[in-house]
Scaffold this active site. Structure first.
Site, short mmCIF file in Angstrom:
data_model
loop_
_atom_site.label_atom_id
_atom_site.label_comp_id
_atom_site.label_asym_id
_atom_site.label_seq_id
_atom_site.Cartn_x
_atom_site.Cartn_y
_atom_site.Cartn_z
N ASP A 1 -25.32 -20.29 2.24
CA ASP A 1 -24.45 -20.04 1.35
C ASP A 1 -24.02 -21.25 0.28
O ASP A 1 -24.02 -22.22 0.92
CB ASP A 1 -23.09 -19.63 1.95
CG ASP A 1 -21.93 -19.11 0.89
OD1 ASP A 1 -21.91 -18.00 0.38
OD2 ASP A 1 -21.20 -20.12 0.52
N ILE A 2 -24.06 -20.87 -0.94
CA ILE A 2 -23.76 -22.05 -1.91
C ILE A 2 -22.28 -22.40 -1.81
O ILE A 2 -21.62 -21.61 -1.93
CB ILE A 2 -24.48 -21.55 -3.37
CG1 ILE A 2 -25.63 -21.19 -3.42
CG2 ILE A 2 -24.00 -22.69 -4.15
CD1 ILE A 2 -26.33 -20.69 -4.75
N GLU B 1 -24.25 -15.29 -3.88
CA GLU B 1 -24.86 -16.57 -3.54
C GLU B 1 -25.41 -16.91 -2.28
O GLU B 1 -25.37 -18.09 -1.82
CB GLU B 1 -23.69 -17.75 -3.97
CG GLU B 1 -22.62 -17.65 -2.98
CD GLU B 1 -21.46 -16.85 -3.34
OE1 GLU B 1 -20.23 -16.85 -2.96
OE2 GLU B 1 -21.61 -15.77 -4.04
N ARG C 1 -41.26 -23.20 5.68
CA ARG C 1 -42.70 -23.34 5.89
C ARG C 1 -43.57 -22.32 5.25
O ARG C 1 -42.86 -21.12 4.96
CB ARG C 1 -42.83 -23.56 7.37
CG ARG C 1 -42.01 -24.43 8.08
CD ARG C 1 -41.99 -24.12 9.60
NE ARG C 1 -41.63 -23.01 9.79
CZ ARG C 1 -42.05 -21.98 10.79
NH1 ARG C 1 -43.00 -23.00 11.77
NH2 ARG C 1 -41.76 -21.03 11.00
N HIS D 1 -20.80 -17.52 -16.10
CA HIS D 1 -21.80 -17.00 -15.30
C HIS D 1 -23.27 -17.38 -15.57
O HIS D 1 -24.17 -17.14 -14.80
CB HIS D 1 -21.65 -15.29 -15.35
CG HIS D 1 -20.32 -14.92 -14.81
ND1 HIS D 1 -20.29 -14.32 -13.57
CD2 HIS D 1 -19.19 -14.81 -15.20
CE1 HIS D 1 -18.99 -13.98 -13.22
NE2 HIS D 1 -18.29 -14.30 -14.23
N ASN E 1 -18.83 -20.82 -11.30
CA ASN E 1 -18.71 -19.59 -12.33
C ASN E 1 -17.40 -19.81 -13.20
O ASN E 1 -17.37 -19.60 -14.46
CB ASN E 1 -18.78 -18.31 -11.70
CG ASN E 1 -19.98 -17.79 -11.35
OD1 ASN E 1 -21.00 -18.04 -11.99
ND2 ASN E 1 -20.32 -16.89 -10.27
#
Length: 679
Positions: free
Chosen positions: A514-515, A557, A546, A527, A522
């Site tokens: 999760d960012i 996000e 990998r 946006h 935003n």
């Protein structure tokens, strides 16, 4: 603020109207629609007075001759709207039922039912009623001759405009922005054909919102400017547009412009004497103070709204203000009052199908609980929000796919039509040749040969058309499993991969990413830059994993990494590599470099040491819980589930039901990996 204001600009646009003045009976019939507009816009508390004015209109119309069915139906519809505006939902429903029984008035009944469903928060029902009404209304309002249809009163532009507005609410909530844009352009044409500046301004303001949703800020600014120009001279219409201008400023994080638009809107609302608009703008002010961390001032701004709701009930307004008050009470650490507000909000949300609104409420509550150090409440809100977000994403994907299906079905039908025309032409040619057979046998032979040749050409064309159709269907299937913004796999593709697994129980590793503080990106940068950040994080994730690992955009996000063949040691290294790959280098944007970090939850399945079998959905939930633990402990870190001490599946489910307590009781062992610069 954006939720309340968005709903209001797509709302009824109610105005302060004056009582209907007496007019000569012969002029009243022609002026009836405008007179009814004024009555529906009345915002005072005197429902009986407005109903009396409607009854006076009926009597005045009957003064010269019995009013026709159309005039009676107009008054019945207005009475239904007046009752709905003043909170008499049962009375409004009775008027809708009465209209449905009148010959030729089903459309008005459908629009009134749509208004009732909209105020109850039933978006799907709202859209269904609006679509049914538009099937009739669009036939009477052809775009090619719209001006004459409106002038000659063949087209009831007010009713069509209202139905389009109702439909737009659901389309915007479902992410069908293109469809909503097309509908609002049609609504604008209707209003302009009638020279109705108020409705024109509302449609323009809605288009400004839609273009911002599509990351077209220049077009958004142009439409909001046009809306303000069109509304000039009408204080309430200008106040409504200022309300939307505040939303647009809030979405890009321009707090100064947001506050200025709210102040100007409040001055216009007071000038117009509009209680509803004043309350709507105070909701925006309440939201503004909540977002800038001034909870006491947010509570003060909520009081005028609650006062208005006591006399003019409106479920949509009350849902927003109660949700904001839950957050404000949490910010003030008034937890008992917050729970009381939350109970009231849940009662109001019964039957509410606006998933965007419900998801936003839960997200704000979760962030508020986390900010005051209440992780248990935050986790509960977080998981409820995740479930709603999953439903919303599925609904948005289905809406997008439906639009693609409509497009391809239209192309296929056109090809079939062309083929039928060609085949009919071939049949006609054969019949003509047979009529000439007795006179020119050689010509018949030649024409027969040409017919066979043409038939061969048509068969080949049909074959090629089928090939293109199959290719389009394959393309559609492929597109439906890719995220259009990042080109990563989406949930649909992940589900397909899971369905192909030979084992029913899930094996492998999951990493939920999760960012951090993405909402701030935003709000502060817009946006457009938020999309840039999502794309860049997606690219870095793809480089960090990998070969053979699957990276999925899970929604918003959030991302999910599925590693089918990895050891526990390799999994920890992969998590650490993701943290550094994302955070080591700033993301370049139009506003300059942005430092972006992520939080991460990971686990290897079956869970050690008991290795009890789990379905893949349960596995995702465990990775989710680990992710939220990483977020609640400061973000910019990874939390891995090292061991779960459960004797059986029942114990495992009990631990999952209260993950935080299980961690505290050492039933779950966690492994923490700090990101760059984390403490």
């Amino acid at each position: 603020m954006k939720r309340a204001l968005h709903a209001s600009i797509l709302g009824t646009g109610l105005l302060l109207g004056s009582a209907v003045a007496a007019q000569p009976p012969q002029a009243l019939a022609a002026a009836l629609p405008s007179q009814l507009d004024q009555l529906v816009r009345r915002e005072d508390d005197q429902l009986d007075e407005v109903l009396h004015a409607l009854q006076t209109l009926r009597q005045e119309l009957a003064g010269t001759e019995r009013p026709g069915p159309e005039q009676e139906a107009r008054i019945d519809f207005a009475e239904g709207m007046v009752r709905l505006v003043h909170g008499d939902r049962i009375g409004a429903q009775k008027m809708a039922d009465q209209l449905a029984l009148q010959a030729g008035q089903l459309t008005r009944s459908q629009v009134l039912r749509g208004e009732i469903a909209s105020r109850d928060g039933h978006l799907q029902s709202t859209a269904e009623w609006a679509r049914l009404a538009l099937q009739t209304l669009e036939r009477n309002c052809p775009r090619q001759t719209l001006k004459s249809a409106v002038t000659q009163q063949v087209c009831d532009y007010r009713l069509a405009w209202t139905a389009l507005r109702l439909l737009a609410r659901t389309q915007m909530a479902e992410g069908a922005v293109s469809a909503a844009e097309a509908g609002q352009k049609y609504a604008l044409e209707l209003a302009q054909a009638a020279e109705d500046h108020r409705r024109s301004a509302f449609s323009m303001a809605t288009l400004a919102m839609l273009y911002q949703d599509q990351s077209q800020p220049e077009l958004s600014r142009r439409w909001i400017t046009l809306a303000l120009q069109t509304a000039q001279g009408d204080p309430q219409a200008m106040g409504q547009v200022k309300s939307n201008e505040a939303i647009l400023a809030a979405r890009v994080g321009d707090r100064k412009a947001q506050r200025q638009a709210l102040n100007e809107g409040l001055a216009l609302a007071r000038e117009a004497g509009s209680k509803r608009l004043t309350a709507q703008l105070y909701i925006g002010l309440n939201d503004y103070y909540m977002q800038v961390g001034q909870p006491l001032r947010a509570l003060q701004a909520a009081q005028p709204v609650l006062a208005m709701l006591s006399s003019l009930p409106d479920a949509r307004f009350e849902r927003v203000i109660r949700s904001n008050m839950v957050v404000t009470r949490i910010q003030l650490r008034q937890f008992e009052q917050a729970r009381q507000e939350l109970t009231r909000l849940r009662e109001l949300n019964q039957g509410n199908t606006d998933l965007v609104q419900l998801s936003t409420q839960l997200r704000e509550q979760g962030e508020a609980w986390a900010s005051v150090g209440r992780p248990r409440e935050a986790i509960l809100a977080y998981h409820e929000e995740r479930k709603l977000s999953a439903q919303l994403n599925a609904r948005n994907r289905e809406s997008a796919l439906q639009q693609l299906r409509i497009k391809y079905d239209s192309e296929r039908k056109q090809r079939d039509l062309n083929l039928l025309v060609s085949q009919q032409a071939l049949v006609d040619r054969k019949l003509s040749n047979r009529q000439l057979a007795s006179q020119v046998s050689y010509a018949v032979a030649v024409l027969l040969g040409l017919s066979l040749l043409l038939g061969g050409v048509m068969v080949r064309r049909m074959h090629l058309a089928n090939q293109r159709l199959k290719a389009n269907e394959l393309l559609l299937r492929a597109q439906s499993e890719r995220d259009p913004l990042t080109d990563l796999a989406n949930r649909r593709h992940f589900l397909a991969v899971m369905n192909e697994q030979t084992q029913q129980d899930f094996h492998g590793a999951l990493l939920m990413v999760d960012i951090d503080h993405f909402k701030h990106v935003n709000d502060q940068h817009g946006h457009g830059i938020g999309d840039v950040v999502i794309c860049e994080v997606a690219r870095r994730l793809s480089h960090a994993v990998r070969q053979g690992d699957l990276v999925v955009r899970w929604g918003g996000e959030e991302f999910l990494v599925f590693a089918s063949a990895v050891t526990s040691e390799q999994l920890a290294s992969l998590a650490e590599r993701i943290l550094h790959t994302v955070a080591d280098t700033p993301v370049h944007s139009a506003d300059g470099p942005l430092r972006i970090t992520v939080s991460l939850g990971f686990a290897h399945f079956p869970l050690p040491p008991g290795e009890l079998p789990l379905h893949w959905e349960q596995a995702v939930n465990w990775a989710d819980m680990a992710l939220y633990t990483a977020k609640s402990r400061g973000r910019n870190r990874a939390m891995g589930i090292a061991a779960v001490r459960a004797a059986d599946r029942a114990s495992l489910e009990s631990i999952a039901a209260d993950f935080e307590a299980a961690c505290s009781n050492d039933q779950v062992s966690l492994q923490q990996i700090l990101g760059p610069g984390a403490a």
